[in-house]
Design a protein around this motif. Structure first.
Motif, short mmCIF file in Angstrom:
data_model
loop_
_atom_site.label_atom_id
_atom_site.label_comp_id
_atom_site.label_asym_id
_atom_site.label_seq_id
_atom_site.Cartn_x
_atom_site.Cartn_y
_atom_site.Cartn_z
N PRO A 1 -1.14 -5.59 5.23
CA PRO A 1 -0.48 -5.31 3.74
C PRO A 1 0.83 -5.31 4.80
N ASP A 2 1.83 -6.46 3.36
CA ASP A 2 3.02 -7.40 3.50
C ASP A 2 3.98 -5.79 3.69
N MET A 3 4.05 -4.62 3.27
CA MET A 3 4.40 -3.46 2.56
C MET A 3 3.73 -2.04 2.33
N THR A 4 4.35 -1.33 3.42
CA THR A 4 3.32 0.21 3.39
C THR A 4 4.09 0.89 3.31
N LEU A 5 4.10 2.11 1.94
CA LEU A 5 5.45 2.88 1.89
C LEU A 5 4.60 4.70 2.03
N LEU A 6 4.60 5.47 2.89
CA LEU A 6 4.23 6.28 3.81
C LEU A 6 4.96 7.64 2.86
N TYR B 1 -4.91 2.62 2.96
CA TYR B 1 -6.02 1.26 3.67
C TYR B 1 -6.36 1.68 4.67
N THR B 2 -5.54 0.83 5.00
CA THR B 2 -6.71 1.16 6.39
C THR B 2 -5.97 1.80 7.26
N ASP B 3 -4.74 2.22 7.27
CA ASP B 3 -3.52 3.57 7.36
C ASP B 3 -4.76 4.80 7.57
N SER B 4 -5.20 4.85 5.90
CA SER B 4 -5.77 6.06 6.12
C SER B 4 -6.68 6.31 7.22
N THR B 5 -7.64 5.00 7.06
CA THR B 5 -8.71 5.43 8.23
C THR B 5 -8.28 5.46 9.99
N ARG B 6 -7.16 5.00 9.61
CA ARG B 6 -5.96 5.01 11.43
C ARG B 6 -6.07 6.44 11.80
N VAL B 7 -6.05 7.73 10.41
CA VAL B 7 -5.54 9.05 10.51
C VAL B 7 -6.78 10.28 10.17
N TYR B 8 -7.25 9.32 9.55
CA TYR B 8 -8.40 10.39 8.81
C TYR B 8 -9.49 11.15 10.04
N GLN B 9 -9.68 9.28 9.94
CA GLN B 9 -11.20 9.02 10.90
C GLN B 9 -10.46 9.48 12.40
N GLY B 10 -9.64 8.27 12.84
CA GLY B 10 -9.04 8.00 14.21
C GLY B 10 -8.11 9.48 15.05
N VAL B 11 -6.81 9.59 14.29
CA VAL B 11 -6.04 10.63 14.67
C VAL B 11 -6.89 12.20 14.64
N THR C 1 0.32 -1.10 -0.04
CA THR C 1 -0.02 0.00 0.09
C THR C 1 0.76 1.21 -0.12
N LEU C 2 0.32 2.53 -0.69
CA LEU C 2 1.02 3.31 -0.16
C LEU C 2 0.14 4.25 0.63
N GLU C 3 0.66 5.30 1.21
CA GLU C 3 -0.58 6.45 2.24
C GLU C 3 0.59 7.78 1.97
N GLY C 4 -0.46 8.63 2.51
CA GLY C 4 0.04 9.79 3.05
C GLY C 4 -0.56 11.05 2.35
N GLY C 5 -0.68 12.06 3.14
CA GLY C 5 -1.53 13.33 3.05
C GLY C 5 -1.93 14.32 1.36
N GLU C 6 -2.55 14.51 1.29
CA GLU C 6 -2.70 15.13 0.02
C GLU C 6 -1.38 16.22 -0.44
N GLY C 7 -1.33 15.98 -1.52
CA GLY C 7 -0.17 16.44 -2.76
C GLY C 7 1.22 15.62 -2.29
N SER C 8 0.27 14.49 -1.90
CA SER C 8 2.44 13.73 -1.70
C SER C 8 3.07 12.70 -2.69
N PHE D 1 -15.01 1.12 5.89
CA PHE D 1 -14.53 -0.58 6.22
C PHE D 1 -15.60 -1.20 5.63
N ALA D 2 -16.29 -1.12 5.91
CA ALA D 2 -17.55 -1.53 4.93
C ALA D 2 -17.54 -2.14 3.01
N ALA D 3 -16.32 -0.50 2.74
CA ALA D 3 -15.74 -0.57 1.19
C ALA D 3 -14.89 -1.87 1.25
N ARG D 4 -14.03 -0.80 2.54
CA ARG D 4 -12.88 -1.92 2.76
C ARG D 4 -12.58 -3.44 2.66
N SER D 5 -13.75 -4.23 3.88
CA SER D 5 -14.33 -5.49 3.60
C SER D 5 -14.40 -6.34 2.57
#
Length: 212
Positions: free
Chosen positions: A130-135, A98-108, A8-15, A72-76
């Motif tokens: 994921p096996d690997m996440t690139l932030l 993936y899940t990290d986005s929910t952890r930070v956008y809706q969580g943190v 997975t690749l994660e990051g904020g807007e414009g990353s 998470f409904a979509a993710r499932s």
């Protein structure tokens, strides 16, 4: 057949995720790997319909619990109907968020307690990660300026949030990376685009070699 690899690749807007994902897929396919490209929210037909619902109805302003539950409904559905079957076929699956986005956008940044996010995750996808996440890490003010007018639909729903919100996103991602160094790799997204591409490919090929 050996199980495939989920990246997975994660990051904020414009990353620069979209550009780097396209380059990574092209490089891996050129090297002979079978790659499935997907995104969140979305990926599956049902997931894309839920993504459209979120975008069309101003999902960024919904109660945070409603946001998390929809994600998470979509993710499932995405995980069970696209990701896991592709991995079972030995393919490399690359997902934009993936899940990290929910952890930070809706969580943190959104204010939902981490244990509540994780309880929804467990109900939706269990321990699957994921096996690997690139932030792709970048200062919010730089990323927002870079991304104006060319972000994807779900990203632009959050562009009107305050700099403080986006700084919480960044710190949330970095905290996840610090707490899960086995899975997460932080890439400086303020670098030259080609340098970022080279680092991402290097880390991905290393992970593939370890996985074989």
């Amino acid at each position: 057949m050996q199980r495939g690899l989920f990246i997975t690749l994660e990051g904020g807007e414009g990353s620069g995720k979209s550009t780097q994902i396209a380059r990574l897929v092209a490089n891996l396919e050129a090297a002979g790997h079978s790659v499935v490209l997907t995104r969140e929210p979305g990926g599956s037909d049902a997931g894309e319909a839920m993504r459209d619902l979120f975008v069309a109805h101003g999902g960024a302003s919904w109660p945070v619990a409603a946001q998390a539950l929809l994600m998470f409904a979509a993710r499932s559905h995405h995980t069970e109907t696209l990701i896991k079957p592709a991995l079972a076929q030995g393919k490399i699956v690359i997902s934009d968020r993936y899940t990290d986005s929910t952890r930070v956008y809706q969580g943190v940044a959104g204010g939902m307690a981490a244990d509540k996010v994780e309880s929804i995750k467990q109900a939706a996808i269990g321990d699957f990660e994921p096996d690997m996440t690139l932030l792709l890490d970048i200062a919010p003010e730089v990323g927002l300026a870079r991304g104006q007018g060319r972000g994807n639909d779900t990203d632009t729903t959050f562009e009107t949030k305050t700099i403080a919100f986006h700084e919480m996103l960044r710190q949330g991602y970095l905290d996840i990376a610090r707490n899960d160094t086995k899975r997460c790799v932080v890439i400086d997204a303020a670098q030259d685009m080609d340098a970022i591409t080279a680092q991402i490919l290097e880390k991905t090929l290393e992970k593939i070699k370890q996985h074989v």
